[in-house]
Scaffold this motif. Sequence first.
Motif, PDB file in Angstrom:
ATOM      1  N   SER A 102       0.822  -1.219   0.000  1.00 33.95           N
ATOM      2  CA  SER A 102       0.000   0.000   0.000  1.00 33.95           C
ATOM      3  C   SER A 102       0.848   1.256   0.000  1.00 33.95           C
ATOM      4  CB  SER A 102      -0.938  -0.030   1.217  1.00 33.95           C
ATOM      5  OG  SER A 102      -0.195  -0.015   2.414  1.00 33.95           O
ATOM      6  N   VAL A 103       2.096   1.095   0.275  1.00 43.76           N
ATOM      7  CA  VAL A 103       2.985   2.261   0.310  1.00 43.76           C
ATOM      8  C   VAL A 103       3.868   2.211  -0.928  1.00 43.76           C
ATOM      9  CG1 VAL A 103       4.780   3.466   1.576  1.00 43.76           C
ATOM     10  CG2 VAL A 103       2.953   2.274   2.809  1.00 43.76           C
ATOM     11  N   LEU A 104       3.657   3.101  -1.851  1.00 46.34           N
ATOM     12  CA  LEU A 104       4.457   3.237  -3.073  1.00 46.34           C
ATOM     13  C   LEU A 104       4.548   1.922  -3.846  1.00 46.34           C
ATOM     14  CD1 LEU A 104       7.390   5.451  -1.748  1.00 46.34           C
ATOM     15  CD2 LEU A 104       5.339   6.176  -2.991  1.00 46.34           C
ATOM     16  N   ASN A 105       3.443   1.153  -3.819  1.00 46.72           N
ATOM     17  CA  ASN A 105       3.347  -0.118  -4.556  1.00 46.72           C
ATOM     18  C   ASN A 105       4.467  -1.068  -4.165  1.00 46.72           C
ATOM     19  OD1 ASN A 105       2.005  -1.795  -6.413  1.00 46.72           O
ATOM     20  ND2 ASN A 105       3.466  -1.275  -8.050  1.00 46.72           N
ATOM     21  N   GLY A 106       4.924  -0.942  -2.912  1.00 48.66           N
ATOM     22  CA  GLY A 106       6.001  -1.820  -2.428  1.00 48.66           C
ATOM     23  C   GLY A 106       7.314  -1.614  -3.160  1.00 48.66           C
ATOM     24  N   GLY A 107       7.421  -0.557  -3.933  1.00 46.51           N
ATOM     25  CA  GLY A 107       8.631  -0.299  -4.715  1.00 46.51           C
ATOM     26  C   GLY A 107       8.650  -1.055  -6.017  1.00 46.51           C
ATOM     27  N   CYS A 108       7.568  -1.816  -6.371  1.00 46.68           N
ATOM     28  CA  CYS A 108       7.533  -2.610  -7.593  1.00 46.68           C
ATOM     29  C   CYS A 108       7.160  -1.727  -8.768  1.00 46.68           C
ATOM     30  CB  CYS A 108       6.512  -3.741  -7.479  1.00 46.68           C
ATOM     31  SG  CYS A 108       6.886  -4.921  -6.162  1.00 46.68           S
ATOM     32  N   GLU A 109       7.789  -1.999  -9.964  1.00 46.65           N
ATOM     33  CA  GLU A 109       7.512  -1.215 -11.164  1.00 46.65           C
ATOM     34  C   GLU A 109       6.169  -1.576 -11.748  1.00 46.65           C
ATOM     35  OE1 GLU A 109       9.457  -0.192 -15.556  1.00 46.65           O
ATOM     36  OE2 GLU A 109      10.518  -1.511 -14.148  1.00 46.65           O
ATOM     37  N   HIS A 110       5.790  -2.874 -11.739  1.00 48.42           N
ATOM     38  CA  HIS A 110       4.513  -3.308 -12.291  1.00 48.42           C
ATOM     39  C   HIS A 110       3.557  -3.720 -11.181  1.00 48.42           C
ATOM     40  CE1 HIS A 110       5.962  -4.190 -16.694  1.00 48.42           C
ATOM     41  NE2 HIS A 110       6.096  -2.904 -16.336  1.00 48.42           N
ATOM     42  N   ARG A 123       4.177  -7.634 -15.967  1.00 44.17           N
ATOM     43  CA  ARG A 123       3.092  -7.905 -16.885  1.00 44.17           C
ATOM     44  C   ARG A 123       3.568  -8.859 -17.991  1.00 44.17           C
ATOM     45  NH1 ARG A 123       2.444  -2.271 -16.053  1.00 44.17           N
ATOM     46  NH2 ARG A 123       3.524  -1.835 -18.040  1.00 44.17           N
ATOM     47  N   LYS A 124       2.623  -9.338 -18.833  1.00 47.37           N
ATOM     48  CA  LYS A 124       2.916 -10.272 -19.891  1.00 47.37           C
ATOM     49  C   LYS A 124       3.983  -9.716 -20.828  1.00 47.37           C
ATOM     50  CE  LYS A 124       0.690 -12.951 -23.565  1.00 47.37           C
ATOM     51  NZ  LYS A 124      -0.568 -13.217 -24.291  1.00 47.37           N
ATOM     52  N   ASN A 125       4.852 -10.636 -21.337  1.00 47.20           N
ATOM     53  CA  ASN A 125       5.953 -10.318 -22.237  1.00 47.20           C
ATOM     54  C   ASN A 125       7.054  -9.500 -21.567  1.00 47.20           C
ATOM     55  OD1 ASN A 125       4.715 -11.681 -24.395  1.00 47.20           O
ATOM     56  ND2 ASN A 125       3.581  -9.839 -25.016  1.00 47.20           N
ATOM     57  N   TYR A 126       6.991  -9.396 -20.220  1.00 50.16           N
ATOM     58  CA  TYR A 126       8.051  -8.744 -19.466  1.00 50.16           C
ATOM     59  C   TYR A 126       8.611  -9.738 -18.451  1.00 50.16           C
ATOM     60  CZ  TYR A 126       6.810  -4.177 -21.343  1.00 50.16           C
ATOM     61  OH  TYR A 126       6.566  -3.132 -22.177  1.00 50.16           O
ATOM     62  N   GLN A 127       9.855  -9.489 -18.037  1.00 47.32           N
ATOM     63  CA  GLN A 127      10.467 -10.328 -17.026  1.00 47.32           C
ATOM     64  C   GLN A 127      11.141  -9.463 -15.978  1.00 47.32           C
ATOM     65  OE1 GLN A 127      13.228 -12.737 -19.154  1.00 47.32           O
ATOM     66  NE2 GLN A 127      14.649 -11.060 -19.645  1.00 47.32           N
ATOM     67  N   LYS A 166      13.715  -7.930 -13.452  1.00 47.70           N
ATOM     68  CA  LYS A 166      15.159  -7.733 -13.498  1.00 47.70           C
ATOM     69  C   LYS A 166      15.803  -8.319 -12.250  1.00 47.70           C
ATOM     70  CE  LYS A 166      15.305  -3.565 -16.378  1.00 47.70           C
ATOM     71  NZ  LYS A 166      15.793  -2.154 -16.472  1.00 47.70           N
ATOM     72  N   ARG A 167      17.108  -8.246 -12.216  1.00 49.23           N
ATOM     73  CA  ARG A 167      17.855  -8.847 -11.123  1.00 49.23           C
ATOM     74  C   ARG A 167      17.627  -8.119  -9.801  1.00 49.23           C
ATOM     75  NH1 ARG A 167      23.922 -10.124 -12.807  1.00 49.23           N
ATOM     76  NH2 ARG A 167      23.732 -11.226 -10.792  1.00 49.23           N
ATOM     77  N   ASP A 168      17.178  -6.851  -9.824  1.00 51.40           N
ATOM     78  CA  ASP A 168      16.935  -6.129  -8.553  1.00 51.40           C
ATOM     79  C   ASP A 168      15.628  -6.546  -7.895  1.00 51.40           C
ATOM     80  OD1 ASP A 168      15.024  -5.006 -10.173  1.00 51.40           O
ATOM     81  OD2 ASP A 168      15.874  -2.985 -10.138  1.00 51.40           O
ATOM     82  N   GLY A 169      14.810  -7.386  -8.608  1.00 53.22           N
ATOM     83  CA  GLY A 169      13.574  -7.893  -8.035  1.00 53.22           C
ATOM     84  C   GLY A 169      12.443  -6.883  -7.990  1.00 53.22           C
ATOM     85  N   ARG A 170      12.569  -5.705  -8.560  1.00 51.88           N
ATOM     86  CA  ARG A 170      11.546  -4.658  -8.508  1.00 51.88           C
ATOM     87  C   ARG A 170      11.160  -4.156  -9.898  1.00 51.88           C
ATOM     88  NH1 ARG A 170      10.945  -2.145  -3.432  1.00 51.88           N
ATOM     89  NH2 ARG A 170      12.321  -3.032  -1.832  1.00 51.88           N
ATOM     90  N   HIS A 171      12.184  -3.974 -10.741  1.00 50.03           N
ATOM     91  CA  HIS A 171      11.910  -3.404 -12.053  1.00 50.03           C
ATOM     92  C   HIS A 171      11.686  -4.507 -13.085  1.00 50.03           C
ATOM     93  CE1 HIS A 171      13.918  -0.170  -9.808  1.00 50.03           C
ATOM     94  NE2 HIS A 171      13.152   0.660 -10.570  1.00 50.03           N
ATOM     95  N   CYS A 172      11.007  -4.167 -14.217  1.00 51.17           N
ATOM     96  CA  CYS A 172      10.660  -5.116 -15.270  1.00 51.17           C
ATOM     97  C   CYS A 172      11.263  -4.669 -16.594  1.00 51.17           C
ATOM     98  CB  CYS A 172       9.140  -5.232 -15.411  1.00 51.17           C
ATOM     99  SG  CYS A 172       8.332  -5.937 -13.950  1.00 51.17           S
ATOM    100  N   ALA A 173      11.678  -5.678 -17.415  1.00 51.78           N
ATOM    101  CA  ALA A 173      12.236  -5.420 -18.736  1.00 51.78           C
ATOM    102  C   ALA A 173      11.498  -6.286 -19.745  1.00 51.78           C
ATOM    103  CB  ALA A 173      13.724  -5.747 -18.761  1.00 51.78           C
TER     104      ALA A 173
END
Length: 471
Positions: free
Chosen positions: A15-23, A38-42, A44-51
Amino acid sequence: MHSDARTCIAMNSCSVLNGGCEHKCVDTGNNHYKCECRKNYQLKRDGRHCALRDPCADRNGGCAQLCLSEDTRVHCSCRPGFTLAADGKNCEDIDECGSGRAKCSHRCVNTLGSFSCVCNPGFELGADGKQCYRIEMEIVNSCEKINGGCSHHCEHTTNGPLCSCNHGYQLALDRKTCVDSDECLGGGACCRHFCRNYPGGYECSCRAGHRLNADGCGCDDVDECLAETSGCEHDCVNTLGTYECFCELGFRLDQDQHSCISLYGELEDEEDEEEDEDEQLEVHRLPDLLFRKVPQLLQYTAASHSRYVSDEDDGDGGDGEVEIQRGRRGELRLSSSIVCLDGSFGDDCSVSCEDCDHGVCSENGDRCECAAGWTGIICNKTCSQGTYGPACNSLCRCQNGGSCDPVTGKCVCPPGVQGLLCEDGCPRGHFGMHCRRKCKCPNNGHCHRLYGGCLCSPGLYGRLCHLCEYQ
């Protein structure tokens, strides 16, 4: 935090800043959470951002060779020399030779993914790998000068002269000089008895009493008895390599071992000798008994069945006594025999039934009866070459170098010879095992049944019987 600014209240971390997750942020309970893409994304190694996911990273996107991705879409392609198949994934070889892409000046050979240009004889390939140029060079025969240094035969090769020798010769260490092969010493000769080496070959000969077989190797026994060359006056018995003469009943062999002398005539002559000489018993001259040598009398018994006549009964006096003694002597000769005691036998009564080796004792216990293939007083000697069977009394009749089984007498034939008596050699013009190889002799002549060497007619010699002794 509570309004009093002192107490802490548990909160959902997403609930706070989406837990730091990008998606996406997913609460897993007990104040834990994780990020998802989201679909067609994976993630990243930091566990928060998606590529954006690369579809070629998963099993090469299904492409057989090359994979290209664009906005999550896959595009397959092929390496040079291949073209994309109709399914858009697999690759097929391009036949550059058949399609005309190779442009070889002479000949083209297609390969998987490529091709090669090949030039005709007398041409060589240029630097571009396609054009062919004529080779201008002088070919020199290395055997033209002094036969290439070879003693016998010379064959030109790209590496220089290759020397070889006539039959019966071999190359020396210099690989050029030909020296004679001594088949007699080297074990290459087929001679059964004697071997004589000569330049380029060898010749076989046989011991006395044998003749050379038609194959030029084996030695066959000469039956002097059938050939009537023995000179025996009465009977002749052939043996391997020789023969023996025997006389009929009442005769013995003379010192020449061929003539026969009557035993009865000798006994009549003895009656005229002195009385002391008459007492000497010559068992080997008894009528009806033939001995090859004088037996050693170990013990003998004599029984006289003549009625004893005293001086009173003989009106002739001394002459009557002489006749009585002569009668007794005659009966002694006929009744004398060798007697071995205590179950012993042999020339000196030194053996018994217990000594029989490969045989059994006779019913009377006076000799050993040998099994087939064995001979001797105690059956401890194998049959000599050329004999077989019980007591080795049968003569081997095998031909063409065959040998007899000492027990059964069955002929064991050498390679290239067949038949019950080894009488069937190789047919004319063939040699070797099972007679499958063909001779190279002139006029389809005979050759050695094992090695193929030509068997020359009288007056001819040489490897191919092409040389004449009388030229």
